[in-house]
Design an enzyme around this catalytic site. Sequence first.
Site, mmCIF file in Angstrom:
data_model
loop_
_atom_site.group_PDB
_atom_site.id
_atom_site.type_symbol
_atom_site.label_atom_id
_atom_site.label_comp_id
_atom_site.label_asym_id
_atom_site.label_seq_id
_atom_site.Cartn_x
_atom_site.Cartn_y
_atom_site.Cartn_z
ATOM 1 N N ARG A 163 0.818 -1.219 0.000
ATOM 2 C CA ARG A 163 0.000 0.000 0.000
ATOM 3 C C ARG A 163 0.857 1.277 0.000
ATOM 4 N NH1 ARG A 163 -3.886 -0.573 4.822
ATOM 5 N NH2 ARG A 163 -2.206 -1.850 5.645
ATOM 6 N N ILE A 210 -27.427 3.032 15.089
ATOM 7 C CA ILE A 210 -27.283 1.976 14.086
ATOM 8 C C ILE A 210 -26.357 0.855 14.565
ATOM 9 C CG2 ILE A 210 -26.775 1.552 11.635
ATOM 10 C CD1 ILE A 210 -29.202 3.384 12.229
ATOM 11 N N GLU A 261 -20.346 -2.220 19.579
ATOM 12 C CA GLU A 261 -19.459 -2.946 18.665
ATOM 13 C C GLU A 261 -17.955 -2.711 18.865
ATOM 14 O OE1 GLU A 261 -20.811 -2.616 14.531
ATOM 15 O OE2 GLU A 261 -22.900 -2.454 15.166
ATOM 16 N N TRP A 265 -19.384 -8.068 0.124
ATOM 17 C CA TRP A 265 -18.117 -7.463 0.527
ATOM 18 C C TRP A 265 -17.002 -8.498 0.702
ATOM 19 C CZ3 TRP A 265 -20.270 -3.223 4.391
ATOM 20 C CH2 TRP A 265 -20.780 -2.169 3.619
ATOM 21 N N HIS A 318 -30.784 -2.565 8.600
ATOM 22 C CA HIS A 318 -30.257 -1.242 8.270
ATOM 23 C C HIS A 318 -29.624 -1.284 6.894
ATOM 24 C CE1 HIS A 318 -27.852 2.354 8.261
ATOM 25 N NE2 HIS A 318 -26.786 1.615 8.059
ATOM 26 N N HIS A 326 -21.463 10.995 8.242
ATOM 27 C CA HIS A 326 -20.262 11.147 7.416
ATOM 28 C C HIS A 326 -19.655 12.537 7.575
ATOM 29 C CE1 HIS A 326 -22.864 8.077 5.609
ATOM 30 N NE2 HIS A 326 -21.737 7.424 5.494
ATOM 31 N N CYS A 350 -26.173 6.059 9.950
ATOM 32 C CA CYS A 350 -25.323 4.870 9.896
ATOM 33 C C CYS A 350 -24.594 4.765 11.230
ATOM 34 C CB CYS A 350 -24.340 5.022 8.727
ATOM 35 S SG CYS A 350 -23.507 3.480 8.285
HETATM 36 N N1 GLN Z 1 -24.029 -1.838 12.604
HETATM 37 C C1 GLN Z 1 -23.027 -1.247 11.768
HETATM 38 C C2 GLN Z 1 -22.441 -0.019 12.461
HETATM 39 O O1 GLN Z 1 -23.180 0.620 13.151
HETATM 40 C C3 GLN Z 1 -23.588 -0.842 10.429
HETATM 41 C C4 GLN Z 1 -22.537 -0.241 9.541
HETATM 42 C C5 GLN Z 1 -23.001 0.046 8.147
HETATM 43 O O2 GLN Z 1 -24.158 0.096 7.862
HETATM 44 N N2 GLN Z 1 -22.082 0.233 7.246
HETATM 45 O O3 GLN Z 1 -21.291 0.306 12.282
HETATM 46 ZN ZN ZN Z 2 -24.963 2.141 7.272
#
Ligand code: GLN
Ligand code: ZN
Length: 771
Positions: free
Chosen positions: A16, A436, A489, A566, A646, A699, A731
């Site tokens: 990279r 999310i 997470e 992915w 989601h 974002h 997100c």
């Molecule tokens: N559950 C994931 C998060 O909150 C969803 C991420 C995504 O949709 N790309 O990071």
């Molecule tokens: Zn998302």
Amino acid sequence: MVTIHNLGFPRIGRNRELKFALEKYWKGEISEQTLLSTVDTLRQQHWHDQLKLDWMPVGDFSLYDHVLDTSFMLGNIPARVSTLAGSEIDNYFRVARGRSAADTSSCSCVNAGEMTKWFDTNYHYIVPEFDKNTHFSLHASRILEQINQAQEIHQHVKPVILGPVTYLWLGKAKDGSERLDLLDNLLAVYAQLLSEFKNAGVEWVQIDEPVLVMELSQQWKHALRTAYYQLQASSVKLLLTTYFGQLQDNLQLACELPVAGLHLDAVSAPDEIPKVIDWLPSHKILSLGIVNGRNIWKTDLTAALDWLEPVHTRLQDRLWLAPSCSLLHVPVDLSSEKKLDADIHSWLAFAIQKLDEVEILAKALNHGRASVAELLADNQTAIASREQSKQVHRSDVEARMLEIADEMGNRRSPYHQRAIIQRNRFRLPLFPTTTIGSFPQTQQIRQLRRDFRTGQLAEKEYRQAMQQEIEVCVREQETLGLDVLVHGEPERNDMVEYFGEHLDGFAFTQFGWVQSYGSRCVKPPIIFGDVAHPKPITTEWIQYAQSLTRKPMKGMLTGPVTMLNWSFVRDDQSRAETCMQLALAIRDEVLALEKAGIQMIQIDEAALREGLPLRKSQWQGYLDWATRAFRITAKGVKDETQIHTHMCYSEFNDIMEAIAGMDADVITIETSRSNMELLDAFDQFQYPNEIGPGVYDIHSPNIPSVESIIQLMKKAAQRIPPERLWVNPDCGLKTRNWEEVKPALQNMVTASRYLSSHVSTEFKSSAFDLQ
Ligand code: GLN
Ligand code: ZN
């Protein structure tokens, strides 16, 4: 003699190098000169890696994106940057990412160019911007210089350019004008470019027109004709290149265009090749993309030869061989991988190995199979080992696949009945708030995971540390007053990799990076074998999180379609089948969570839309099996268990019915950037279940105001009855920091409270019959 060539080489470098040089340059840690010399070295390296080819590509390298390069080469630079100070490279990065290395204060930023997916790959390009006054002019010094350099090390250098019609197709007319009106002016500049190539001693030019695999209207077909009848006058030979799919009704057109040669993707469209051979005028060469440039599996060389030999007999010297498309979509060199299982290693080929395969095939055709007997035998051994491997084919998985019954894809009761049960169970306020899934991944969290992975932190300590992180996250959410909580997470590096690491059938590389956009790379997992779920993955974490609070804790899973889209996927069975195996595995996890007492489970299908085929006529087939896989994953639970999903893309309209058919109790989607415009889809189609249109654009570092959230939700409430609306971000929050997240979520909660207390006065609310 068969001729071999390549359509494009990965740019990012074995280690990279491009990524790291770019990022240092942007941070001001290295000068422009240092960046350019690093890039020069890298490019030279890539040429050396391709010396054995009869024709070596040049111009396929890019600092950021080849479509953006094309815009600059054609003098199509957005007006908002063209007057700014600095060099061309400053403007290049301004369009690429909103700022140049010279723009140190944030006020000097401009809007970056829009970025979107390159056909059906995970590579993203910068969308060319047009308006009715767009005027093209040639700026070819960069590519001409590269041609010069490349000619010093190889006799036969083949420039690679994006064709004029695909270039227009990929762009957007900002003022709604007709892009094709620009074609004449554009062709004049292309003609100039080709004559510059001629002057530089170029014989063949690869001109990419992947639009040929798309559904084209008569106007676009006509544009292709116009383009190539005009460019015919240039005295270089054009190799017209298509990839990623079948030509279908464009086949005849592709064969007829007045060019010297045609390259086709023989991996995606093997059945079309005999027809093309019949159609192709005898003065044209035919380049066959016989080695898959989109995946990482070895080619079955013997099978390829069985197929190629009769083609060779017919075409003789007119046959060229290459990978199916640019090797941009695969990692550089398999020999860097030292930790892969030996069997799996023997089944793979990255860019360097794919070029070896092309070379072996050509040798076998030119000098007979005996000339490469040993290499063919090795290849056969690897292919057979994969075909017979017990790691790949598992009778238990096969048996489960046979047992899939339709009712596994249905909840016990329809949504309106489940909704009553769930309302009674959860007693949530109107406009319930949630997130999310992920919360900020701090340096500390990343360090803990790294230490655990490298063995510096024992499992027990790691678990305790992660539990602490979860606790911090749960407490924050309680303080904020969110209604439905998540564990945050912290244990996940990536939503696909994390689950892949815990399922059977996945392998992971160390250096298998593929460019996603600019300096960003992804390292897709490899699904090499039958997928199975050996034991629960998330229950311990989610149960722990639930034990900390009386509020409902959502269990968080990645769905089968996203896992598939992915990853590098096996090519020895259909994608649909692999997806269904993933569905069974994640279904096990869903049921394990339910059994562990978790009452709400979110199954993310972030990438569902990304899997759509290029041609709309094939969408339904994909959507059928993809949504079926989701249903098999999600529907084993009891009525009182609430299933969330989601999706993180906005264009929703054209696949609305399929999404509704997934029948999740609650869906959260991205909408804030489009100011809820995407909810227009709900004018025509009544989405039947609950929905959380994202009100916070994660974002961006900006913090949404209470007022803006209320406005967005009011817009949503015009289309969806308030009792079916949720309030949540767009997100996951993992890329943000707590300083941004806390006030943003606070505003979200405040807005939700305002909305629920004003619901009766301000909304012409439909019946509240569910309560
Ligand atoms: N559950 C994931 C998060 O909150 C969803 C991420 C995504 O949709 N790309 O990071
Ligand atoms: Zn998302």
